[in-house]
Each structure stands twice: as structure tokens, then as C-alpha cells.
Motif scaffolding. Structure first.
Motif, PDB file in Angstrom:
ATOM      1  N   GLY A   1       2.355   1.670  -3.433  1.00 20.19           N
ATOM      2  CA  GLY A   1       1.362   2.222  -4.352  1.00 20.19           C
ATOM      3  C   GLY A   1       1.220   3.724  -4.183  1.00 20.19           C
ATOM      4  O   GLY A   1       1.132   4.480  -5.164  1.00 20.19           O
TER       5      GLY A   1
ATOM      6  N   THR B   1       0.844  -1.205   0.000  1.00 28.14           N
ATOM      7  CA  THR B   1       0.000   0.000   0.000  1.00 28.14           C
ATOM      8  C   THR B   1       0.874   1.249   0.000  1.00 28.14           C
ATOM      9  O   THR B   1       0.617   2.210  -0.746  1.00 28.14           O
ATOM     10  CB  THR B   1      -0.938   0.015   1.226  1.00 28.14           C
ATOM     11  OG1 THR B   1      -1.784  -1.141   1.194  1.00 28.14           O
ATOM     12  CG2 THR B   1      -1.809   1.267   1.237  1.00 28.14           C
TER      13      THR B   1
ATOM     14  N   THR C   1      -1.505  -8.070  -4.128  1.00 29.24           N
ATOM     15  CA  THR C   1      -2.540  -7.552  -5.030  1.00 29.24           C
ATOM     16  C   THR C   1      -3.423  -6.562  -4.277  1.00 29.24           C
ATOM     17  O   THR C   1      -3.710  -5.458  -4.775  1.00 29.24           O
ATOM     18  CB  THR C   1      -3.394  -8.703  -5.594  1.00 29.24           C
ATOM     19  OG1 THR C   1      -2.556  -9.613  -6.306  1.00 29.24           O
ATOM     20  CG2 THR C   1      -4.474  -8.171  -6.528  1.00 29.24           C
ATOM     21  N   GLU C   2      -3.839  -6.943  -3.086  1.00 27.07           N
ATOM     22  CA  GLU C   2      -4.689  -6.075  -2.271  1.00 27.07           C
ATOM     23  C   GLU C   2      -3.989  -4.758  -1.949  1.00 27.07           C
ATOM     24  O   GLU C   2      -4.565  -3.672  -2.091  1.00 27.07           O
ATOM     25  CB  GLU C   2      -5.065  -6.796  -0.968  1.00 27.07           C
ATOM     26  CG  GLU C   2      -5.899  -5.962  -0.011  1.00 27.07           C
ATOM     27  CD  GLU C   2      -6.150  -6.657   1.320  1.00 27.07           C
ATOM     28  OE1 GLU C   2      -6.560  -5.956   2.277  1.00 27.07           O
ATOM     29  OE2 GLU C   2      -5.927  -7.885   1.416  1.00 27.07           O
TER      30      GLU C   2
ATOM     31  N   HIS D   1      -3.421  -7.484 -15.982  1.00 23.78           N
ATOM     32  CA  HIS D   1      -2.926  -8.399 -14.953  1.00 23.78           C
ATOM     33  C   HIS D   1      -2.445  -9.680 -15.624  1.00 23.78           C
ATOM     34  O   HIS D   1      -3.114 -10.222 -16.496  1.00 23.78           O
ATOM     35  CB  HIS D   1      -4.036  -8.788 -13.965  1.00 23.78           C
ATOM     36  CG  HIS D   1      -4.564  -7.669 -13.132  1.00 23.78           C
ATOM     37  ND1 HIS D   1      -4.101  -7.390 -11.867  1.00 23.78           N
ATOM     38  CD2 HIS D   1      -5.546  -6.762 -13.379  1.00 23.78           C
ATOM     39  CE1 HIS D   1      -4.768  -6.360 -11.367  1.00 23.78           C
ATOM     40  NE2 HIS D   1      -5.657  -5.961 -12.268  1.00 23.78           N
TER      41      HIS D   1
ATOM     42  N   THR E   1      -3.174  -2.450  -5.108  1.00 25.16           N
ATOM     43  CA  THR E   1      -4.428  -1.900  -5.638  1.00 25.16           C
ATOM     44  C   THR E   1      -4.938  -0.764  -4.763  1.00 25.16           C
ATOM     45  O   THR E   1      -5.346   0.281  -5.266  1.00 25.16           O
ATOM     46  CB  THR E   1      -5.495  -3.014  -5.744  1.00 25.16           C
ATOM     47  OG1 THR E   1      -4.999  -4.065  -6.587  1.00 25.16           O
ATOM     48  CG2 THR E   1      -6.784  -2.474  -6.338  1.00 25.16           C
TER      49      THR E   1
ATOM     50  N   LYS F   1      -5.846   3.002 -11.842  1.00 25.16           N
ATOM     51  CA  LYS F   1      -6.354   1.637 -11.920  1.00 25.16           C
ATOM     52  C   LYS F   1      -5.380   0.776 -12.733  1.00 25.16           C
ATOM     53  O   LYS F   1      -4.672   1.282 -13.595  1.00 25.16           O
ATOM     54  CB  LYS F   1      -7.741   1.621 -12.565  1.00 25.16           C
ATOM     55  CG  LYS F   1      -8.808   2.308 -11.728  1.00 25.16           C
ATOM     56  CD  LYS F   1     -10.174   2.219 -12.378  1.00 25.16           C
ATOM     57  CE  LYS F   1     -11.235   2.890 -11.512  1.00 25.16           C
ATOM     58  NZ  LYS F   1     -12.577   2.832 -12.149  1.00 25.16           N
ATOM     59  N   ILE F   2      -5.362  -0.504 -12.445  1.00 29.78           N
ATOM     60  CA  ILE F   2      -4.460  -1.428 -13.140  1.00 29.78           C
ATOM     61  C   ILE F   2      -5.157  -1.931 -14.394  1.00 29.78           C
ATOM     62  O   ILE F   2      -6.246  -2.521 -14.326  1.00 29.78           O
ATOM     63  CB  ILE F   2      -4.060  -2.587 -12.213  1.00 29.78           C
ATOM     64  CG1 ILE F   2      -3.314  -2.031 -10.994  1.00 29.78           C
ATOM     65  CG2 ILE F   2      -3.185  -3.592 -12.947  1.00 29.78           C
ATOM     66  CD1 ILE F   2      -3.135  -3.011  -9.861  1.00 29.78           C
TER      67      ILE F   2
ATOM     68  N   HIS G   1       1.777 -10.584 -11.465  1.00 28.01           N
ATOM     69  CA  HIS G   1       1.562 -11.249 -10.187  1.00 28.01           C
ATOM     70  C   HIS G   1       2.544 -12.395  -9.976  1.00 28.01           C
ATOM     71  O   HIS G   1       3.148 -12.908 -10.919  1.00 28.01           O
ATOM     72  CB  HIS G   1       0.148 -11.834 -10.125  1.00 28.01           C
ATOM     73  CG  HIS G   1      -0.950 -10.819 -10.201  1.00 28.01           C
ATOM     74  ND1 HIS G   1      -1.836 -10.599  -9.178  1.00 28.01           N
ATOM     75  CD2 HIS G   1      -1.308  -9.966 -11.190  1.00 28.01           C
ATOM     76  CE1 HIS G   1      -2.704  -9.662  -9.531  1.00 28.01           C
ATOM     77  NE2 HIS G   1      -2.399  -9.263 -10.756  1.00 28.01           N
TER      78      HIS G   1
ATOM     79  N   MET H   1       0.165  -4.939 -13.699  1.00 29.49           N
ATOM     80  CA  MET H   1       0.700  -5.733 -12.588  1.00 29.49           C
ATOM     81  C   MET H   1       1.041  -7.139 -13.053  1.00 29.49           C
ATOM     82  O   MET H   1       0.226  -7.808 -13.688  1.00 29.49           O
ATOM     83  CB  MET H   1      -0.292  -5.810 -11.427  1.00 29.49           C
ATOM     84  CG  MET H   1       0.259  -6.528 -10.200  1.00 29.49           C
ATOM     85  SD  MET H   1      -0.935  -6.655  -8.837  1.00 29.49           S
ATOM     86  CE  MET H   1      -1.102  -4.921  -8.388  1.00 29.49           C
TER      87      MET H   1
ATOM     88  N   ALA I   1      -5.158   3.203  -5.763  1.00 27.12           N
ATOM     89  CA  ALA I   1      -6.506   3.768  -5.730  1.00 27.12           C
ATOM     90  C   ALA I   1      -6.560   5.089  -4.976  1.00 27.12           C
ATOM     91  O   ALA I   1      -7.467   5.904  -5.193  1.00 27.12           O
ATOM     92  CB  ALA I   1      -7.474   2.768  -5.104  1.00 27.12           C
TER      93      ALA I   1
ATOM     94  N   GLN J   1       5.315  -8.268  -8.492  1.00 24.34           N
ATOM     95  CA  GLN J   1       5.028  -8.619  -7.097  1.00 24.34           C
ATOM     96  C   GLN J   1       6.219  -9.217  -6.371  1.00 24.34           C
ATOM     97  O   GLN J   1       6.138  -9.515  -5.182  1.00 24.34           O
ATOM     98  CB  GLN J   1       3.826  -9.567  -7.026  1.00 24.34           C
ATOM     99  CG  GLN J   1       2.512  -8.881  -7.331  1.00 24.34           C
ATOM    100  CD  GLN J   1       1.322  -9.737  -6.948  1.00 24.34           C
ATOM    101  OE1 GLN J   1       1.440 -10.929  -6.634  1.00 24.34           O
ATOM    102  NE2 GLN J   1       0.148  -9.140  -6.970  1.00 24.34           N
TER     103      GLN J   1
END
Length: 310
Positions: A139, A136, A168-169, A185, A172, A181-182, A156, A154, A176, A216
């Protein structure tokens, strides 16, 4: 004379303590099952368990699944047949990840999960990095650097594993915060540089306007950075990874091919796994979860992690 006696007593005490530490693991074997030793992250954890485990007197036996979950199940069955005393387990994938835990439990062998958990059948304790919080932050760092403008993609890790879901969480949520926005994927099987390179090339061909690539793991991101170099875009492409692998940190410092990552406490996690084994074998209670922090790392602060990797 009194001073001499104190020195002798101190030396004896030190020797006794050292002997006690060594005796903790004397005659006991730790089995270590890792997904893929080609990845620096897993290799460092393995080395942490080996080095610290041997300090404590344990014999350490390591098996490498080379990214294949079925291979890992067979390897752990072999470790159980060798009558290991404890299993340090990093699942090679989400598929069949619970099978080794159940088999070890049936044999009365404690299981220490590191980095990846098994939701249906967790081990005695789970040692991991706080991926959601760190990604986070990463990001939000991207938001700051890009002014909230751009096209993000992204790449992964292995689908369904604990770090893949959490990263991912986190990524994102961080993006945000500024409305990014991605747009694409893709998933890897081995979290590897060659996969990151191939996928990033495909992404850039589909959309040359991409200016943010999130890998990632550092291996993925390093492969993606080479794809950017090959594509020669006419704009800055920000490449971000995760883990703080030594090679990635040096690349960030020396040639800027990686813009940011989050450095995990990889060595520490290996040592924590050995301490957890010692406690469980001694009949002591261990926490269900043992989280560690990961630090956002950029060219501005990378030197401290190169000098002393946590």
C-alpha cells in the motif's frame, strides 16, 4: 589406510542419517486438503508437501475441494476413514472450517493448518505468511508511485478467510498513510482470474477514473489486468496482487501487466508442514504459530524470485 577408513565411516554415517530421515515417515500417511488446485499458490504448497514428504518416507494423499467448503468436509471425512496419520489442512472457506479439525481430533489425528487458520478450533500449529505487514508495504509502495493521488478499488478473496481479513487490513493501512481510500470493494469465491476479470470490468465501467486496482491474490490481479487492457483507459492504472505466483512474476517481467506483488515463501511452507507433522508424530512440541515473511516484488527485483522461488 587411515584416510580410507575415514571415508568409509563418513559414507556409513551419511547412509545411516539418510535412512533415519526416511524412517521418520515410513509407513505413515499425510492427508493434504487444499481449497483449489487451479490456484498456483495452493498447487505449489501441495507440491512442497508431496516432494519433501516423499523424501521423508511419507505417503501423501491430496484432495482438492475445487473451492467448495462442503466438498472439503466430505473429502476430509474420507481421509480420516482411510486412517491417515496427520492432516495438512488449508480450509476452502470460513463456513464449516472447524468441522474437519474437530473430526480429526476425535480420531486422534494431528492437524497442521497452512495459510488459513480456524479461529474457533485451531490445529496443532499454523504456518502462514505475514500478510498484514507485506500488504501494508505494498500500500505504501502504491502511495509512492501515485503521489498519493487517485481512485483505488479492491477485489477481495473469499470473505472471512484468514488471508482475506489480513490483506484487507494491510492494504487499507498502507494506502491510508497517504490518504488514499478504497472506493469500491467486491469479493470472490475462488480467488481466481476469471472472477478478477469480471469484477474489474464492472468496476471500471462504473468509474472510469479508477487508477489503482488491488487484487488480494495474483490470480485475481492478473484477471483484473486483462480487464484494464480491454477497457483501454487514457491513464495509467496500477495493478497490484499478492503471493508471487510464478505466472504472475513472469508477466511482471515480460509485459508489465502486473505492477507489484508480494512473494510468499510457498515452497518453504509446504516443507514446514511436513516438518511439523514429523515433530507432532514424534511427540515433540510445535509452536502455535509459524509465520513466514513475504517480500514486496516489482520489476526491479523480480528476477531473483523467478530464478529461485522461496
Amino acid at each position: 589406510m587411515i584416510k580410507f577408513k575415514k571415508l568409509v565411516l563418513a559414507a556409513v554415517a551419511t547412509t545411516v542419517l539418510a535412512g533415519t530421515a526416511y524412517a521418520q515417515g515410513a509407513g505413515k500417511t499425510i492427508g493434504v486438503a487444499v481449497p483449489n488446485l487451479q490456484a498456483d499458490f495452493f498447487n505449489i504448497i501441495k507440491q512442497g508437501v508431496e516432494n519433501y514428504g516423499k523424501e521423508k518416507g511419507y505417503k501423501v494423499v491430496v484432495v482438492d475441494a475445487k473451492g467448495d467448503a462442503a466438498t472439503q468436509v466430505n473429502q476430509i471425512q474420507d481421509l480420516i476413514a482411510q486412517k491417515i496419520d496427520a492432516l495438512v489442512y488449508i480450509p476452502a472457506g470460513a463456513t464449516a472450517a472447524a468441522v474437519p479439525v474437530r473430526a480429526a481430533r476425535k480420531a486422534g489425528i494431528p492437524v497442521i493448518n497452512v495459510d488459513r487458520n480456524v479461529d474457533s478450533d485451531p490445529g496443532d500449529t499454523f504456518i502462514y505468511g505475514r500478510s498484514v505487514a507485506a500488504t501494508t508495504e505494498l500500500g505504501k509502495w502504491i502511495c509512492e508511485k501515485t503521489g498519493g493521488e487517485g481512485t483505488a478499488v479492491m477485489i477481495h478473496g473469499q470473505r472471512g478467510t484468514t488471508p482475506e481479513k489480513e490483506r484487507t487490513e494491510g492494504f487499507t493501512a498502507g494506502l491510508a498513510s497517504c490518504g488514499i481510500k478504497i472506493s469500491q470493494h467486491q469479493w470472490t469465491e475462488r480467488w481466481a482470474a476469471d472472477e478478477g476479470n469480471r469484477i474489474a470490468q464492472d468496476m471500471l465501467q462504473r468509474d472510469p477514473s479508477i487508477n489503482i486496482i488491488i487484487g488480494q491474490a495474483d490470480g485475481i490481479a492478473m484477471g483484473a489486468s486483462q480487464a484494464v487492457k480491454l477497457a483501454k483507459p487514457n491513464h495509467k492504472v496500477w495493478v497490484v496482487g499478492f503471493d508471487g505466483d510464478p505466472g504472475a512474476l513472469l508477466a511482471m517481467k515480460n509485459n508489465g501487466t502486473l505492477d507489484a506483488t508480494a512473494t510468499q515463501q510457498t515452497w518453504t511452507m509446504g516443507k514446514m508442514a511436513v516438518d511439523a507433522v514429523t515433530d507432532v508424530l514424534a511427540g515433540k512440541a510445535v509452536p502455535k504459530d509459524q509465520p513466514t515473511d513475504a517480500r514486496v516484488t516489482t520489476k526491479e527485483n523480480v528476477d531473483q524470485f523467478i530464478k529461485q522461488h522461496p
